[in-house]
Motif scaffolding. Structure first.
Motif, mmCIF file in Angstrom:
data_model
loop_
_atom_site.group_PDB
_atom_site.id
_atom_site.type_symbol
_atom_site.label_atom_id
_atom_site.label_comp_id
_atom_site.label_asym_id
_atom_site.label_seq_id
_atom_site.Cartn_x
_atom_site.Cartn_y
_atom_site.Cartn_z
ATOM 1 N N SER A 48 51.189 9.763 28.476
ATOM 2 C CA SER A 48 52.177 8.834 29.029
ATOM 3 C C SER A 48 52.107 7.462 28.379
ATOM 4 O O SER A 48 52.931 6.612 28.631
ATOM 5 N N GLY A 49 51.094 7.228 27.527
ATOM 6 C CA GLY A 49 50.933 5.935 26.898
ATOM 7 C C GLY A 49 49.931 5.051 27.613
ATOM 8 O O GLY A 49 49.566 3.991 27.132
ATOM 9 N N HIS A 50 49.467 5.482 28.779
ATOM 10 C CA HIS A 50 48.479 4.718 29.535
ATOM 11 C C HIS A 50 47.151 4.710 28.777
ATOM 12 O O HIS A 50 46.670 5.740 28.322
ATOM 13 N N SER A 51 46.584 3.524 28.614
ATOM 14 C CA SER A 51 45.330 3.392 27.892
ATOM 15 C C SER A 51 44.314 2.705 28.770
ATOM 16 O O SER A 51 44.654 1.795 29.525
ATOM 17 N N TYR A 52 43.066 3.143 28.699
ATOM 18 C CA TYR A 52 42.041 2.537 29.529
ATOM 19 C C TYR A 52 40.684 2.630 28.838
ATOM 20 O O TYR A 52 40.476 3.436 27.940
ATOM 21 N N THR A 53 39.780 1.777 29.272
ATOM 22 C CA THR A 53 38.433 1.772 28.724
ATOM 23 C C THR A 53 37.562 2.719 29.522
ATOM 24 O O THR A 53 37.507 2.639 30.745
ATOM 25 N N LEU A 54 36.895 3.606 28.827
ATOM 26 C CA LEU A 54 36.018 4.578 29.470
ATOM 27 C C LEU A 54 34.662 3.919 29.682
ATOM 28 O O LEU A 54 33.797 3.928 28.819
ATOM 29 N N GLN A 55 34.505 3.282 30.825
ATOM 30 C CA GLN A 55 33.276 2.555 31.098
ATOM 31 C C GLN A 55 32.123 3.517 31.364
ATOM 32 O O GLN A 55 32.337 4.696 31.638
ATOM 33 N N PRO A 56 30.884 3.034 31.276
ATOM 34 C CA PRO A 56 29.744 3.925 31.511
ATOM 35 C C PRO A 56 29.735 4.485 32.929
ATOM 36 O O PRO A 56 30.207 3.833 33.870
ATOM 37 N N ARG A 57 29.211 5.695 33.062
ATOM 38 C CA ARG A 57 29.068 6.266 34.404
ATOM 39 C C ARG A 57 28.015 5.480 35.176
ATOM 40 O O ARG A 57 26.928 5.206 34.668
ATOM 41 N N PRO A 58 28.316 5.100 36.419
ATOM 42 C CA PRO A 58 27.312 4.384 37.212
ATOM 43 C C PRO A 58 26.163 5.300 37.602
ATOM 44 O O PRO A 58 26.296 6.522 37.642
ATOM 45 N N GLN A 59 25.033 4.704 37.905
ATOM 46 C CA GLN A 59 23.888 5.462 38.390
ATOM 47 C C GLN A 59 24.170 5.983 39.796
ATOM 48 O O GLN A 59 24.985 5.431 40.531
ATOM 49 N N VAL A 114 40.340 5.102 37.494
ATOM 50 C CA VAL A 114 40.404 5.438 36.074
ATOM 51 C C VAL A 114 41.835 5.637 35.603
ATOM 52 O O VAL A 114 42.118 5.581 34.409
ATOM 53 N N GLY A 115 42.754 5.861 36.527
ATOM 54 C CA GLY A 115 44.153 5.977 36.142
ATOM 55 C C GLY A 115 44.629 7.406 36.013
ATOM 56 O O GLY A 115 43.964 8.348 36.446
ATOM 57 N N PRO A 116 45.807 7.596 35.401
ATOM 58 C CA PRO A 116 46.357 8.948 35.242
ATOM 59 C C PRO A 116 45.465 9.820 34.377
ATOM 60 O O PRO A 116 44.853 9.354 33.419
#
Length: 397
Positions: free
Chosen positions: A8-19, A72-74
Motif C-alpha cells: 500500500s506504500g506504508h513504510s515503517y521502521t522495524l524497531q527491535p523486539r522488546p524484552q 506496527v501498522g498495516p
C-alpha cells in the motif's frame, strides 16, 4: 533499524523486539482496534513485562492507542517470506486475531511455530468460503491451527462444527467492543454530597476546555429560567485553566463554589467549579453529563465510556472524531444526544431533568458499554493461559 515498505506504500521502521512477553493483536475495524488496545492495557497491568504489538489491514487508517506499545501498522502481503520475516523478528508469544482468517499463510506459519492464536469476533459475513466446489475443502485445515474461536453468532458456531472444527474450541461470546473501567470515588465523600444535594437537579460538564466555558455557562443561565435550583458542576479538562476559569465565573454573574479551594455547593450557588480529578464522584452524582472538549466541530472529543458506565445521560458537541464509533453506538440506543447550540444544550438539559427520561437514557448507555465485558474477561483469561503455557514450554526446553 530495518526499514520496511508494504504494497500500500506504508513504510515503517522495524524497531527491535522488546524484552519480555509479546502479545500480537490484529484488527480489521477501528472499533476492534480500540477494543484490542484496551485488552492490552488491562493485560499490562496484570503482567508488567508484557508488550503489545498491534497491526491492522491496509485499508484502515489508524494511530496508536494507550495499551498498544508498538502500532506496527498495516501488514505486508500474505506470503511465506513476509510471514517468516515478521514472526522471526517479533517472536510473538500469543496472538489475538479479529475478523476473517483471511491471511492463511501467516496463520499457518504461526501454527507451525507453536504460537497460540485466538480468533475473536468472527461474524457471519466473515466466515471463510470454499475456494471451489471442484477442489478439496481447505477451510478446516486453515482453521485447525487456531487455539480457540470466539463468535457472537450461533450460525457461525454451527457452520464451524459442520466443517469439523472441535466444539470444545468454540465459544459463543458477545461482540468485541471497548468496555469501561469507570473511575472510582471516595464512598464517604459520595454519601456526604448526596446528602448535601438532596433532591436538587444537577448536571455535569466534564472535560471542559476554557474556550468552551462561556457557551456552557450561557446554556446553564438559560436552563436556570425553568429550573431555578439547577446546579452545574464544571470539571475542567486541564487543571492549568483553573485560575482563568475562576475569573470567567466571577465575570459571569453566576454564584459559584470552588471545590479545589475546599468550597462545597450551598443552596444559593449555581455552579460548582472543579479541576476534573474527581470525575468518578461527579458522574455518580449527575444524572445528565455533557462530555465536553467536543463543542468545536474540529475537536477530537473525549471518550463517553466512563459517563455511560456510571449512569449519566449524555450530551456532546459535534467534535467527537476520535470516538465517533462509540458515540454512534450510544446514539443508536438512545443514550447520547448531540447538541449544536447553547439554546439546544439548555433545552436538552431541561428535558432530561425529568428523572424517568434521564434514567431511560442512562440504562441504555450502561447496557451498551457493559455488554462486551464478559467477552473481554474471556479473552483476558485465555491470553494469560496461552502466555503461561508458552512460559512453561520455554522453561522446559
Amino acid at each position: 533499524m530495518q526499514r520496511r515498505t508494504i504494497k500500500s506504500g506504508h513504510s515503517y521502521t522495524l524497531q527491535p523486539r522488546p524484552q519480555g512477553e509479546l502479545l500480537w493483536v490484529h484488527a480489521t475495524t477501528p472499533e476492534r482496534y480500540q477494543a484490542l488496545c484496551d485488552i492490552g492495557r488491562r493485560l499490562k497491568s496484570l503482567r508488567p513485562d508484557l508488550s503489545v504489538l498491534a497491526s491492522w489491514e491496509p485499508e484502515l487508517r489508524l494511530t496508536g492507542t494507550v495499551g498498544c506499545d508498538i502500532p506496527v501498522g498495516p501488514l505486508a502481503e500474505d506470503t511465506l517470506t513476509e510471514a517468516r520475516s515478521f514472526v522471526a523478528h517479533w517472536q510473538p508469544d500469543a496472538c489475538i486475531w479479529t475478523g476473517p482468517p483471511s491471511r492463511r499463510v501467516m496463520l499457518r506459519h504461526l501454527r507451525e511455530q507453536g504460537t497460540g492464536v485466538l480468533l475473536a469476533d468472527l461474524l457471519d459475513s466473515e466466515m471463510p468460503h470454499r475456494a471451489s466446489r471442484w477442489l478439496p475443502d481447505q477451510r478446516r485445515r486453515m482453521l485447525e491451527g487456531l487455539t480457540c474461536i470466539l463468535t457472537p453468532s450461533k450460525t457461525v458456531r454451527d457452520r464451524l462444527i459442520r466443517l469439523g472444527f472441535p466444539s470444545e474450541r468454540l465459544e459463543l461470546a458477545g461482540k468485541l467492543r471497548v468496555s469501561a473501567i469507570p473511575p472510582g470515588c471516595n464512598e464517604d465523600e459520595l454519601a456526604t454530597m448526596q446528602q448535601t444535594l438532596g433532591s436538587r437537579p444537577v448536571w455535569l460538564a466534564a472535560h471542559v476546555r476554557l474556550d468552551e466555558l462561556p457557551r456552557i455557562l450561557d446554556a446553564h443561565r438559560n436552563a436556570l429560567r425553568l429550573l431555578h435550583r439547577l446546579l452545574l458542576v464544571v470539571a475542567l479538562d486541564s487543571i492549568t485553566d483553573l485560575e482563568a476559569a475562576r475569573r470567567l465565573l466571577q465575570d459571569s454573574g453566576l454564584s459559584f463554589a470552588d471545590w479545589e479551594n475546599g468550597g462545597e455547593p450551598e443552596d444559593f450557588n449555581q455552579v460548582l467549579l472543579t479541576g476534573g480529578e474527581d470525575l468518578g464522584l461527579w458522574y455518580r452524582l449527575s444524572p445528565v453529563a455533557l462530555i465536553a472538549s467536543s463543542l468545536d466541530p474540529a475537536a477530537q472529543g473525549q471518550s463517553p465510556l466512563d459517563a455511560a458506565a456510571l449512569g449519566s445521560a449524555m450530551l456532546h458537541g459535534p467534535g467527537i472524531h476520535a470516538h465517533r464509533d462509540l458515540y454512534d453506538r450510544l446514539a443508536k440506543v438512545g443514550a447520547a444526544v448531540q447538541v449544536q447550540t447553547q439554546s439546544g444544550m439548555a433545552d436538552t438539559v431541561v428535558a432530561l431533568s425529568a428523572p424517568d427520561k434521564a434514567a431511560e437514557m442512562a440504562l441504555a448507555g450502561w447496557q451498551s458499554v457493559t455488554e462486551s465485558a464478559a467477552t473481554t474477561d474471556t479473552l483476558l483469561e485465555r491470553v494469560q493461559t496461552l502466555l503461561d503455557q508458552r512460559e512453561d514450554s520455554d522453561a522446559g526446553s
